[in-house]
Design an enzyme around this catalytic site. Structure first.
Site, PDB file in Angstrom:
ATOM      1  N   HIS A  95       0.866  -1.179   0.000  1.00 26.25           N
ATOM      2  CA  HIS A  95       0.000   0.000   0.000  1.00 26.25           C
ATOM      3  C   HIS A  95       0.898   1.223   0.000  1.00 26.25           C
ATOM      4  O   HIS A  95       1.737   1.401   0.881  1.00 26.25           O
ATOM      5  CB  HIS A  95      -0.920   0.028   1.229  1.00 26.25           C
ATOM      6  CG  HIS A  95      -1.885   1.170   1.197  1.00 26.25           C
ATOM      7  ND1 HIS A  95      -3.162   1.057   0.671  1.00 26.25           N
ATOM      8  CD2 HIS A  95      -1.762   2.464   1.596  1.00 26.25           C
ATOM      9  CE1 HIS A  95      -3.780   2.217   0.762  1.00 26.25           C
ATOM     10  NE2 HIS A  95      -2.960   3.098   1.315  1.00 26.25           N
ATOM     11  N   CYS A  96       0.723   2.097  -0.982  1.00 27.79           N
ATOM     12  CA  CYS A  96       1.591   3.257  -1.154  1.00 27.79           C
ATOM     13  C   CYS A  96       0.838   4.528  -0.766  1.00 27.79           C
ATOM     14  O   CYS A  96      -0.177   4.863  -1.389  1.00 27.79           O
ATOM     15  CB  CYS A  96       2.080   3.350  -2.602  1.00 27.79           C
ATOM     16  SG  CYS A  96       3.185   4.743  -2.904  1.00 27.79           S
ATOM     17  N   VAL A  97       1.329   5.223   0.263  1.00 23.69           N
ATOM     18  CA  VAL A  97       0.661   6.450   0.699  1.00 23.69           C
ATOM     19  C   VAL A  97       0.819   7.561  -0.328  1.00 23.69           C
ATOM     20  O   VAL A  97      -0.008   8.480  -0.389  1.00 23.69           O
ATOM     21  CB  VAL A  97       1.225   6.917   2.058  1.00 23.69           C
ATOM     22  CG1 VAL A  97       0.899   5.908   3.145  1.00 23.69           C
ATOM     23  CG2 VAL A  97       2.725   7.158   1.995  1.00 23.69           C
ATOM     24  N   VAL A 146      -1.950   6.978  -2.699  1.00 16.46           N
ATOM     25  CA  VAL A 146      -3.216   6.829  -1.981  1.00 16.46           C
ATOM     26  C   VAL A 146      -3.977   5.605  -2.484  1.00 16.46           C
ATOM     27  O   VAL A 146      -5.186   5.659  -2.698  1.00 16.46           O
ATOM     28  CB  VAL A 146      -4.085   8.097  -2.132  1.00 16.46           C
ATOM     29  CG1 VAL A 146      -5.103   8.173  -0.998  1.00 16.46           C
ATOM     30  CG2 VAL A 146      -3.238   9.348  -2.139  1.00 16.46           C
ATOM     31  N   ASN A 147      -3.273   4.520  -2.687  1.00 20.20           N
ATOM     32  CA  ASN A 147      -3.899   3.333  -3.257  1.00 20.20           C
ATOM     33  C   ASN A 147      -2.991   2.143  -3.006  1.00 20.20           C
ATOM     34  O   ASN A 147      -1.809   2.300  -2.712  1.00 20.20           O
ATOM     35  CB  ASN A 147      -4.106   3.526  -4.767  1.00 20.20           C
ATOM     36  CG  ASN A 147      -5.139   2.576  -5.338  1.00 20.20           C
ATOM     37  OD1 ASN A 147      -5.714   1.749  -4.626  1.00 20.20           O
ATOM     38  ND2 ASN A 147      -5.378   2.670  -6.644  1.00 20.20           N
TER      39      ASN A 147
END
Length: 319
Positions: A166-168, A171-172
């Site tokens: 999950h990559c901040v 945002v996904n």
């Protein structure tokens, strides 16, 4: 003990909620860096250089023109790739999905019809997810069966197909359906930030050599800030880019590389060429744009995130 476990679960939930709340902030941060960089490169430095002393057609003017063309080209590809990652669903488990064999554990024995022939069979699997070999993987949080290479994301609150992480920043989740777009985002971010760093380097050096630099204090500050930010991003993104290229070459994800046992063999490693095609498609002219050909989408089930070819001759106990 029970209370301690409840507190831990609550803290994890709060952490995941906080990450979800960062969504719009992170997008605005990325766009803010883009705006500062654009202002420093185009408005303050290389835009005016097109009509510097020597006029259009001079050496300085030609250099500025080349930098501006390459800058806008890379920026366009960067934003296209970025919003493709942000807006593309990484892939979720279809409600109608049922496995034929246990692909994750290498079990080649087909599941019997009674296991999925009716609601009773599925209910039995739901009630007893801890049985020694139910033939499928099961997600206790989502309360459904899990396809091979699928993992649950605590931030998104669902299972994601071929989840990488999950990559901040986007945002996904990065998964089966947007992993290529994420890799292209890393590539074009590295190329763009490297170009900006090199193009602003002379101005940065002049700043510390006490040379007379035209411009207002605000324009000088924007040039300094853009140089520092782009240098930092170029160095950090390079490490991520190298890591993910090596993962693609071995047909594994970040989660799989962390979880799988140390072994010289990996059942999904089909050779470097086929491994790259599973992510980028078979048509090389599409490799560097965040899109797939219609034929690849139609003929490559792997791009849908549910079925993955593997080496049937490898013993599942090796993994």
């Amino acid at each position: 003990m029970h209370r301690s476990g409840a507190v831990m679960a609550w803290n994890v939930f709060k952490f995941c909620t906080a990450l979800r709340g960062l969504g719009s902030i992170m997008i605005l941060l990325v766009l803010g860096v883009v705006v500062v960089t654009y202002y420093a490169v185009v408005v303050v430095n290389y835009g005016p250089s097109l009509y510097a002393a020597g006029g259009p057609g001079g050496v300085d003017s030609f250099t500025a023109f080349a930098v501006l063309i390459l800058f806008h080209l890379l920026l366009g590809m960067l934003l296209w790739s970025y919003f493709s990652v942000v807006l593309t669903d990484p892939g979720s488990v279809p409600s109608s999905w049922r496995p034929v064999i246990d692909e994750e554990m290498g079990d080649t024995v087909p599941l019997t019809g009674s296991e999925f022939g009716g609601s009773m069979g599925l209910k039995q699997l739901t009630v007893h997810p801890d049985q020694p070999n139910p033939g499928v993987r099961y997600c206790r949080k989502c309360n459904h069966l899990k396809p091979p290479r699928c993992h649950h994301c605590s931030v998104c609150g669902r299972c994601v197909l071929k989840m990488d992480h999950h990559c901040v920043w986007v945002v996904n989740c990065v998964g089966a359906l947007n992993y290529k777009f994420f890799l292209l985002f890393l590539l074009y971010t590295f190329l763009e930030t490297t170009l900006v760093t090199l193009s602003l380097l002379p101005h940065f050096i002049a700043f510390f050599n006490d040379e007379e630099i035209p411009g207002t204090p605000g324009s000088l500050a924007s040039t300094f800030l853009a140089f520092v930010l782009n240098l930092a991003f170029a160095l950090s993104v390079l490490g991520f880019l190298i890591m993910h290229i090596s993962l693609v070459a071995g047909n594994t994800t970040t989660i799989e590389a962390y979880e799988k046992k140390t072994t010289t063999k990996w059942r999904y490693d089909l050779g470097r060429k086929k491994n790259f095609e599973q992510v980028f498609g078979t048509y090389k002219k599409y490799w560097f744009i965040p899109a797939y050909s219609e034929e690849d989408l139609r003929k490559m089930p792997v791009l849908q995130g549910l079925n993955y070819p593997s080496k049937p001759d490898l013993d599942a106990q090796e993994f």
